[in-house]
Write a protein that holds these residues in place. Structure first.
Motif, PDB file in Angstrom:
ATOM      1  N   SER A   1      58.303  23.735 -43.886  1.00  0.00           N
ATOM      2  CA  SER A   1      58.889  22.444 -44.260  1.00  0.00           C
ATOM      3  C   SER A   1      58.146  21.263 -43.634  1.00  0.00           C
ATOM      4  N   THR A   2      57.216  21.518 -42.697  1.00  0.00           N
ATOM      5  CA  THR A   2      56.454  20.449 -42.070  1.00  0.00           C
ATOM      6  C   THR A   2      55.047  20.431 -42.653  1.00  0.00           C
ATOM      7  N   LEU A   3      54.328  19.326 -42.445  1.00  0.00           N
ATOM      8  CA  LEU A   3      53.035  19.209 -43.118  1.00  0.00           C
ATOM      9  C   LEU A   3      52.121  18.225 -42.414  1.00  0.00           C
ATOM     10  N   TRP A   4      50.834  18.343 -42.729  1.00  0.00           N
ATOM     11  CA  TRP A   4      49.823  17.341 -42.406  1.00  0.00           C
ATOM     12  C   TRP A   4      49.266  16.837 -43.717  1.00  0.00           C
ATOM     13  N   LYS A   5      48.971  15.542 -43.783  1.00  0.00           N
ATOM     14  CA  LYS A   5      48.324  15.019 -44.976  1.00  0.00           C
ATOM     15  C   LYS A   5      47.326  13.945 -44.590  1.00  0.00           C
ATOM     16  N   THR A   6      46.398  13.707 -45.483  1.00  0.00           N
ATOM     17  CA  THR A   6      45.369  12.703 -45.249  1.00  0.00           C
ATOM     18  C   THR A   6      45.957  11.309 -45.435  1.00  0.00           C
ATOM     19  N   GLU A   7      45.165  10.312 -45.137  1.00  0.00           N
ATOM     20  CA  GLU A   7      45.527   8.950 -45.490  1.00  0.00           C
ATOM     21  C   GLU A   7      45.537   8.808 -47.012  1.00  0.00           C
TER      22      GLU A   7
ATOM     23  N   GLY B   1      56.082   9.984 -41.658  1.00  0.00           N
ATOM     24  CA  GLY B   1      56.935  10.709 -42.594  1.00  0.00           C
ATOM     25  C   GLY B   1      56.757  10.200 -44.006  1.00  0.00           C
ATOM     26  N   ASP B   2      57.736  10.486 -44.854  1.00  0.00           N
ATOM     27  CA  ASP B   2      57.704  10.076 -46.255  1.00  0.00           C
ATOM     28  C   ASP B   2      58.740   8.987 -46.489  1.00  0.00           C
TER      29      ASP B   2
ATOM     30  N   LYS C   1      45.266  11.008 -39.610  1.00  0.00           N
ATOM     31  CA  LYS C   1      46.665  11.409 -39.374  1.00  0.00           C
ATOM     32  C   LYS C   1      46.729  12.491 -38.287  1.00  0.00           C
ATOM     33  N   ASN C   2      46.058  12.201 -37.167  1.00  0.00           N
ATOM     34  CA  ASN C   2      45.904  13.187 -36.112  1.00  0.00           C
ATOM     35  C   ASN C   2      47.242  13.630 -35.532  1.00  0.00           C
ATOM     36  N   GLU C   3      48.201  12.692 -35.469  1.00  0.00           N
ATOM     37  CA  GLU C   3      49.482  13.046 -34.855  1.00  0.00           C
ATOM     38  C   GLU C   3      50.264  14.069 -35.673  1.00  0.00           C
ATOM     39  N   MET C   4      49.929  14.221 -36.960  1.00  0.00           N
ATOM     40  CA  MET C   4      50.626  15.178 -37.823  1.00  0.00           C
ATOM     41  C   MET C   4      49.932  16.538 -37.864  1.00  0.00           C
ATOM     42  N   ALA C   5      48.708  16.633 -37.365  1.00  0.00           N
ATOM     43  CA  ALA C   5      47.914  17.846 -37.520  1.00  0.00           C
ATOM     44  C   ALA C   5      48.596  19.105 -36.967  1.00  0.00           C
ATOM     45  N   PRO C   6      49.246  19.066 -35.774  1.00  0.00           N
ATOM     46  CA  PRO C   6      49.883  20.291 -35.273  1.00  0.00           C
ATOM     47  C   PRO C   6      50.959  20.852 -36.201  1.00  0.00           C
TER      48      PRO C   6
ATOM     49  N   HIS D   1      61.310   1.020 -46.442  1.00  0.00           N
ATOM     50  CA  HIS D   1      62.004   0.889 -45.164  1.00  0.00           C
ATOM     51  C   HIS D   1      62.858   2.109 -44.817  1.00  0.00           C
ATOM     52  N   LEU D   2      63.040   3.027 -45.756  1.00  0.00           N
ATOM     53  CA  LEU D   2      63.838   4.235 -45.511  1.00  0.00           C
ATOM     54  C   LEU D   2      62.877   5.417 -45.480  1.00  0.00           C
ATOM     55  N   VAL D   3      62.792   6.077 -44.324  1.00  0.00           N
ATOM     56  CA  VAL D   3      61.790   7.123 -44.103  1.00  0.00           C
ATOM     57  C   VAL D   3      62.465   8.429 -43.706  1.00  0.00           C
ATOM     58  N   TRP D   4      62.015   9.515 -44.335  1.00  0.00           N
ATOM     59  CA  TRP D   4      62.368  10.869 -43.891  1.00  0.00           C
ATOM     60  C   TRP D   4      61.197  11.337 -43.047  1.00  0.00           C
ATOM     61  N   THR D   5      61.401  11.429 -41.736  1.00  0.00           N
ATOM     62  CA  THR D   5      60.297  11.629 -40.805  1.00  0.00           C
ATOM     63  C   THR D   5      59.821  13.068 -40.801  1.00  0.00           C
TER      64      THR D   5
END
Length: 501
Positions: free
Chosen positions: A386-392, A94-95, A373-378, A139-143
């Motif tokens: 509102s969902t996304l995939w991004k590179t390293e 997440g971010d 970031k394979n786990e985010m690809a779907p 340490h605070l993440v919006w997944t």
């Protein structure tokens, strides 16, 4: 097995396979690994032989494993041995708060909602006598699942060797600083590793959030002051524990998915009916001018009746001409059909564009078969903007000169003709994109069929010539900047096809 020889491919507990070294500090190494039994990514800490706090870290991890609040990082395994020790925990995607603040301060209610969730989660940890002690924006993440996660409870303090005799107060101040950062985009401290600018000061004291950013509500400014700005309290009682901060923020709205602002669709042919799932976003047709009501005077009524009569006569005439034309056509069955206009024939033979959903999406990195970031690809093909995939993250726009590119690989399930691909990118400009198509998921087998320079927002990649294949690769060769780092982002991909290849 000696910890000093730990390298990618090492297996721990006969199930956790180390893949990528994420970071290393003072003899502790963080890895991205795979749990081969449950087929999921995990985070693993390993330690060099001379790391002095292995026992403290493993003990803290075992205690943290008993926490059940889903907003706290889960610990799955921890072991301490003479030859090797490790801690296995949840891999969170997440971010971070730093990522969310890259474009400036958050909306006040959103910042408060994120910190309220974190405060409630830490309250549960404190009930088990477990503390954080080193809260920072990372340490605070919006997944990617649209939830809040607090990383590193107990474990990070043990890794850093932090202790205190007032843990509740320290964590309350940490939450206050996170709220300050969310409201102002600045960090109220001297720490240089937060990635945020230091908060401005007046007379040697940090300014309050309202003094830094316009529009911060007074009650949130007061909560921040009571939590982490003792010089500005002016008689207000301090908030001395996460539970007190949770109570102070109990009525704020909880965070919802961040809306994505899309640029207006350009008035070009590719943005018309060929955009299958976007049809509901078309602007409404212009409405006809509303007729003026008839005047009360007699002259006005007479004029309206005359105009109405003329309109009725014109309609009757048009209907008559149309009926005569149809009748003539029906009465002449031997009329040659070759007189049909070329334009009409071409339109009748054109194939309509249809949306084809990929069967699978994966992150594609050409180096040593590593995923990106394979786990985010779907998330790029789930139909949710509102969902996304991004590179390293990379150190430069040209991927740190490490590779020629990275991308998102779509498996269409079978070979087909690709009409175009519509991709929604981040708003930051500077991305160079190539569309590659082929029948094998190897870079050498995929042919470049379209390119886009300086891409941002919604782009359409349309092959110059007919292109067919089972695999479609959206290939980043240059990345846009974001908060001093460089990465590519895809919120959604839509593939159109005029038919099977």
């Amino acid at each position: 097995m000696s910890t000093s020889s730990v390298e990618p491919g090492t297996r721990l507990a006969e199930r956790f396979r180390l893949e990528d070294r994420v970071s290393e500090s003072d003899g502790a190494t963080l890895w991205k690994a795979i749990d081969e039994i449950l087929a999921r990514p995990v985070a693993v800490h390993t330690f060099s032989p001379d790391f002095p706090r292995v026992h403290e870290v493993v003990t803290a991890a075992r205690a943290a494993s008993r926490l059940t609040d889903p907003r706290l990082t889960q610990v799955f395994d921890a072991a301490e041995h003479d030859d090797h020790s490790y801690v296995v925990s949840e891999w969170v995607t997440g971010d971070t708060l730093s990522d969310l603040l890259a474009a400036g301060p958050l909306e006040p209610e959103r910042a408060a909602g994120l910190v309220a969730e974190a405060a409630e989660a830490l309250t549960h940890a404190h009930e088990s006598d477990l503390y954080h002690l080193c809260l920072r924006p990372e340490h605070l993440v919006w997944t990617t699942g649209n939830t809040v996660k607090v990383l590193g409870v107990a474990v990070d303090a043990a890794l850093s060797g932090l202790t205190t005799d007032q843990p509740a107060l320290d964590d309350a101040e940490g939450l206050g600083r996170l709220l300050y950062a969310g409201l102002s985009g600045h960090w109220p401290g001297d720490e240089e590793d937060t990635g945020l600018p230091t908060a401005p000061m007046i007379d040697g004291h940090f300014c309050s959030p309202r003094q830094v950013t316009a529009g911060v509500p007074g009650y949130l400014d007061a909560v921040t002051i009571r939590a982490c700005l003792p010089e500005s309290r002016k008689g207000h009682a301090a908030l001395t524990s996460p539970s007190e901060i949770a109570d102070a923020l109990a009525n704020v709205a909880r965070p919802m998915p961040i809306p994505i602002a899309y640029p207006p669709t350009p008035a070009v042919q590719s943005a018309s009916r060929s955009e299958g799932i976007e049809t509901e976003r078309r602007p409404p047709l212009p409405t006809q001018p509303r007729p003026m009501p008839p005047r009360a005077q007699g002259g006005g009524s007479t004029l309206n009746r005359v105009l109405m009569t003329v309109v009725v006569l014109l309609v009757i005439a048009a209907v008559g001409v149309g009926a005569w034309t149809i009748g003539r056509s029906l009465g002449s069955p031997n009329a040659p059909q070759a007189e049909t206009s070329p334009t009409a024939s071409a339109s009748a033979s054109a194939q309509p564009m249809v949306v084809v959903k990929p069967e699978k999406a994966t992150g594609f990195d050409p180096l040593a078969d590593r995923d990106e970031k394979n786990e985010m690809a779907p998330l790029a093909i789930d139909g949710k903007p509102s969902t996304l995939w991004k590179t390293e993250n990379y150190n430069s726009a040209d991927l740190g000169n490490l590779k020629d590119g990275v991308g998102l690989l779509l498996d269409m399930g079978k070979s087909m003709q690709i009409g175009d691909v519509v991709a929604t990118l981040a708003e930051a400009s500077g991305a160079s994109i190539e569309l590659k198509v082929g029948d094998a998921p190897e870079l050498g087998s995929l042919k470049t069929v379209a390119k886009e320079k300086n891409g941002a927002g919604k782009i359409t990649l349309k092959p110059d010539q007919a292109a067919s294949g089972r695999y479609v690769l959206i290939w980043f060769t240059r990345l846009p900047a974001d908060a001093g780092k460089f990465h590519g982002t895809i919120y959604e991909v839509v593939v159109h096809s005029p038919g099977s290849a």
